[in-house]
Enzyme design. Structure first.
Site, PDB file in Angstrom:
ATOM      1  N   ARG A 275       0.852  -1.195   0.000  1.00 10.80           N
ATOM      2  CA  ARG A 275       0.000   0.000   0.000  1.00 10.80           C
ATOM      3  C   ARG A 275       0.886   1.243   0.000  1.00 10.80           C
ATOM      4  O   ARG A 275       1.642   1.467   0.944  1.00 10.80           O
ATOM      5  CB  ARG A 275      -0.904   0.014   1.249  1.00 10.80           C
ATOM      6  CG  ARG A 275      -1.814  -1.207   1.384  1.00 10.80           C
ATOM      7  CD  ARG A 275      -2.993  -1.151   0.451  1.00 10.80           C
ATOM      8  NE  ARG A 275      -3.734  -2.401   0.398  1.00 10.80           N
ATOM      9  CZ  ARG A 275      -4.698  -2.761   1.226  1.00 10.80           C
ATOM     10  NH1 ARG A 275      -5.050  -1.949   2.207  1.00 10.80           N
ATOM     11  NH2 ARG A 275      -5.320  -3.914   1.089  1.00 10.80           N
TER      12      ARG A 275
ATOM     13  N   GLU B 204       0.562   4.187   0.838  1.00 11.56           N
ATOM     14  CA  GLU B 204      -0.106   5.210   1.643  1.00 11.56           C
ATOM     15  C   GLU B 204       0.944   5.954   2.462  1.00 11.56           C
ATOM     16  O   GLU B 204       1.686   5.330   3.221  1.00 11.56           O
ATOM     17  CB  GLU B 204      -1.128   4.562   2.583  1.00 11.56           C
ATOM     18  CG  GLU B 204      -2.253   3.828   1.870  1.00 11.56           C
ATOM     19  CD  GLU B 204      -3.173   3.118   2.853  1.00 11.56           C
ATOM     20  OE1 GLU B 204      -2.812   3.020   4.041  1.00 11.56           O
ATOM     21  OE2 GLU B 204      -4.245   2.658   2.423  1.00 11.56           O
TER      22      GLU B 204
ATOM     23  N   ARG C 117      -0.219   2.304  13.228  1.00 14.76           N
ATOM     24  CA  ARG C 117      -0.898   1.079  12.801  1.00 14.76           C
ATOM     25  C   ARG C 117      -0.833   0.827  11.292  1.00 14.76           C
ATOM     26  O   ARG C 117      -1.451  -0.103  10.802  1.00 14.76           O
ATOM     27  CB  ARG C 117      -2.351   1.106  13.243  1.00 14.76           C
ATOM     28  CG  ARG C 117      -3.216   2.163  12.565  1.00 14.76           C
ATOM     29  CD  ARG C 117      -4.635   2.127  13.072  1.00 14.76           C
ATOM     30  NE  ARG C 117      -5.558   2.766  12.154  1.00 14.76           N
ATOM     31  CZ  ARG C 117      -6.788   2.343  11.908  1.00 14.76           C
ATOM     32  NH1 ARG C 117      -7.231   1.247  12.499  1.00 14.76           N
ATOM     33  NH2 ARG C 117      -7.557   2.976  11.061  1.00 14.76           N
ATOM     34  N   HIS C 118      -0.084   1.654  10.549  1.00 14.95           N
ATOM     35  CA  HIS C 118       0.005   1.483   9.102  1.00 14.95           C
ATOM     36  C   HIS C 118       1.413   1.093   8.664  1.00 14.95           C
ATOM     37  O   HIS C 118       2.397   1.594   9.197  1.00 14.95           O
ATOM     38  CB  HIS C 118      -0.397   2.771   8.374  1.00 14.95           C
ATOM     39  CG  HIS C 118      -1.855   3.047   8.396  1.00 14.95           C
ATOM     40  ND1 HIS C 118      -2.436   3.885   9.320  1.00 14.95           N
ATOM     41  CD2 HIS C 118      -2.857   2.589   7.612  1.00 14.95           C
ATOM     42  CE1 HIS C 118      -3.746   3.935   9.104  1.00 14.95           C
ATOM     43  NE2 HIS C 118      -4.024   3.162   8.075  1.00 14.95           N
TER      44      HIS C 118
ATOM     45  N   GLU D 107      -9.622  -2.032  13.407  1.00 15.36           N
ATOM     46  CA  GLU D 107      -9.992  -2.973  12.345  1.00 15.36           C
ATOM     47  C   GLU D 107      -8.831  -3.913  12.033  1.00 15.36           C
ATOM     48  O   GLU D 107      -7.695  -3.472  11.860  1.00 15.36           O
ATOM     49  CB  GLU D 107     -10.381  -2.196  11.089  1.00 15.36           C
ATOM     50  CG  GLU D 107     -10.664  -3.069   9.874  1.00 15.36           C
ATOM     51  CD  GLU D 107     -10.152  -2.466   8.588  1.00 15.36           C
ATOM     52  OE1 GLU D 107      -9.615  -3.226   7.766  1.00 15.36           O
ATOM     53  OE2 GLU D 107     -10.262  -1.240   8.420  1.00 15.36           O
TER      54      GLU D 107
ATOM     55  N   SER E  96     -11.332  -6.783   6.783  1.00 13.49           N
ATOM     56  CA  SER E  96     -12.397  -6.171   6.011  1.00 13.49           C
ATOM     57  C   SER E  96     -12.828  -7.170   4.954  1.00 13.49           C
ATOM     58  O   SER E  96     -11.990  -7.834   4.337  1.00 13.49           O
ATOM     59  CB  SER E  96     -11.908  -4.882   5.344  1.00 13.49           C
ATOM     60  OG  SER E  96     -12.979  -4.188   4.744  1.00 13.49           O
TER      61      SER E  96
ATOM     62  N   ARG F   4      -1.221  -6.577  12.319  1.00 15.79           N
ATOM     63  CA  ARG F   4      -2.162  -5.860  13.179  1.00 15.79           C
ATOM     64  C   ARG F   4      -2.843  -6.809  14.164  1.00 15.79           C
ATOM     65  O   ARG F   4      -3.104  -6.440  15.314  1.00 15.79           O
ATOM     66  CB  ARG F   4      -3.190  -5.107  12.337  1.00 15.79           C
ATOM     67  CG  ARG F   4      -3.867  -3.984  13.114  1.00 15.79           C
ATOM     68  CD  ARG F   4      -4.809  -3.165  12.255  1.00 15.79           C
ATOM     69  NE  ARG F   4      -4.111  -2.278  11.336  1.00 15.79           N
ATOM     70  CZ  ARG F   4      -4.731  -1.404  10.553  1.00 15.79           C
ATOM     71  NH1 ARG F   4      -6.067  -1.332  10.557  1.00 15.79           N
ATOM     72  NH2 ARG F   4      -4.054  -0.618   9.746  1.00 15.79           N
TER      73      ARG F   4
END
Length: 493
Positions: A267, A269, A275-276, A418, A421, A467
């Site tokens: 990712r 991002e 948490r990423h 989370e 998903s 996670r």
């Protein structure tokens, strides 16, 4: 070949697979009082060494286990040997031979408290640099206070109020090979390994098969801009954000019906949070359904309960070693897993005075607050919500038949964050194109075509391994659950 120092000590010749001997090695974890009086040969890291009078005291470590060795001048032990042992740099790799004895009092500094090795020979196999970037003692020191597990991560360290030296996260990651030697880290990654074992174990028992899908793809696997682009022999390509499309093809269109995959997920991002990560390990599954996506939710509920139960029984010792450095409360979960709708979750937030619309996505802050509310109301750290707004889900998500603004989708949470998903997927090619067009996404033609020749209704989800481990163990930062983290600022080691 002989060691450089003498017949009973010194720098050992380099291990180059020259020959095999008849030496019998003993694992440090197997050193117990029943071996008293027997000679053993062990190998490990020299965690500590100190001279006291005419003797040397050492602590030898292998993985999670440590044992004390002692060596005193005698007719068979020259003073040069004692000095050699006392001068060795800590974290050097050593071979130790000696007789096992039972001390009068337990040795508190060692895990093998009821044994001690009377050293007769010691050889250094690999000498560490005398200038370590940090001391193992400092790296093992318990947290002074619990850090937040959400919010920005800058890498800056704040000195603890107790004044004791602790090793910061960035320093640890810069020298990860040393940091991973701590008992807490040895335990964290043994827990993580067990999650993978339990994941496979449960799904194979439910007739799933493991698949392996490409990580080099054309376009974006789910649409969106957060992709790592690359040149593929003159063609535009990217690293896969998810095995989503390929796991759908295998489960729904190729006749395998129940599939899972474990592999890297990328990712792009630019999220510098606790948490990423830009690369993490995805645990994905996809399965055909007969009538309702609740069939998938039941599998996920069984799966997580199997994982949590398995960790608590098979990794009890490792969990306690983590807790010694990073105190946390045991995870609470229900049987069956608590299920609430997205609307019910939003209502719980509003009842607590927190603004949240039924058709707007949850912020990280509100997810965390909802986790606290659910814990207080239902006494569980683990739950899932379904019927998310369709507008906040990917194009391949099946709309809710009762409310076109909602979807047949769901998220699972641990401690208000989370970790999964998923959804029932659209298996009609015309609806796939319609949904993609509505979101302005160009869909790969082969993906759409795979649904034109008969496709099973299906659903699934993707789990973030790091996670799950972070939150199960109550760790404050996902980097502590990643072997070699990749975030927007880190590409090494």
């Amino acid at each position: 070949e002989k060691a450089s120092g003498g017949s009973t000590f010194g720098d050992a010749p380099m291990v180059q697979s020259k020959s095999m001997s008849d030496k019998k090695w003993t694992a440090i974890q197997d050193l117990k009082p029943n071996l008293a009086g027997k000679e053993v040969l062990i190998r490990g890291y020299l965690q500590t060494t100190r001279l006291m009078g005419k003797g040397a005291f050492t602590l030898i470590r292998s993985s999670l286990y440590t044992a004390q060795g002692v060596c005193f001048e005698s007719p068979t032990i020259p003073k040069e040997m004692v000095k050699y042992i006392g001068a060795l740099p800590v974290e050097s790799v050593v071979d130790v031979k000696g007789i096992v004895t039972v001390p009068n009092d337990p040795i508190d500094s060692a895990t093998q408290k009821m044994v001690e090795i009377q050293i007769s020979e010691l050889y250094c196999v690999s000498k560490a640099s005398p200038n370590l970037p940090f001391l193992m003692e400092d790296a093992c020191r318990p947290d002074f206070e619990q850090e937040a597990d959400v919010g920005a991560y800058t890498g800056e360290e704040v000195a603890a109020a107790d004044g004791l030296v602790r090793v910061g996260q960035e320093m640890r990651l810069d020298h990860r090979w040393i940091d991973l030697r701590t008992p807490a880290n040895q335990s964290i990654f043994r827990v993580e390994s067990m999650v993978g074992t339990l994941f496979r174990e449960c799904l194979i028992a439910k007739d799933f098969i493991e698949i392996h899908t490409p990580k080099l793809i054309g376009g974006s696997s789910e649409g969106g801009a957060d992709i790592f682009e690359l040149d593929y022999f003159g063609k535009p390509a990217c690293l896969s954000m998810s095995p989503q499309l390929h796991k759908q093809i295998t489960a729904a269109c190729s006749g395998f019906e129940r599939v899972f995959e474990t592999g890297p997920v990328f990712r792009a991002e630019n999220s510098n949070t606790r948490r990423h990560l830009c690369e993490f390990t995805g645990f994905d599954l996809e399965m055909a359904i007969s009538e309702h996506y609740d069939e998938v939710l039941q599998v996920f509920s069984d799966l997580f309960i199997h994982i949590f139960d398995g960790l608590n029984t098979r990794c009890a010792a490792e969990i306690e070693r983590v807790r010694e450095q990073h105190p946390f409360e045991d995870l609470k979960y229900l049987r069956p897993t608590l299920k609430i709708t997205y609307a019910e979750g939003c209502a719980l937030l509003r009842e607590a005075g927190i603004e949240q619309d039924d058709y707007e996505d949850l912020s990280t802050e509100n997810e965390k607050k909802l986790g606290g509310i659910v814990k207080q109301k239902y006494d569980t750290d683990f739950f899932f919500m379904d019927k998310y707004p369709l507008s906040v889900r990917p194009f391949y998500t099946m709309p809710c038949p009762d409310n076109p603004k909602l979807s047949n989708s769901y998220d699972f949470f641990i401690r208000g964050q989370e970790i999964l998903s998923g959804a029932q997927r659209v298996h009609d090619p015309d609806m796939i194109l319609e949904r993609a067009k509505a979101l302005g996404i160009d869909v790969d033609e082969s993906y759409v075509n795979s649904f034109r020749h008969g496709a099973l209704p299906h659903g699934g989800g993707g789990i973030g391994l790091e996670r799950v481990v972070m939150l199960f163990l109550g760790l404050p930062n996902i980097r502590k659950a990643s072997w070699f983290p990749r975030d927007p600022k880190r590409l090494s080691p």
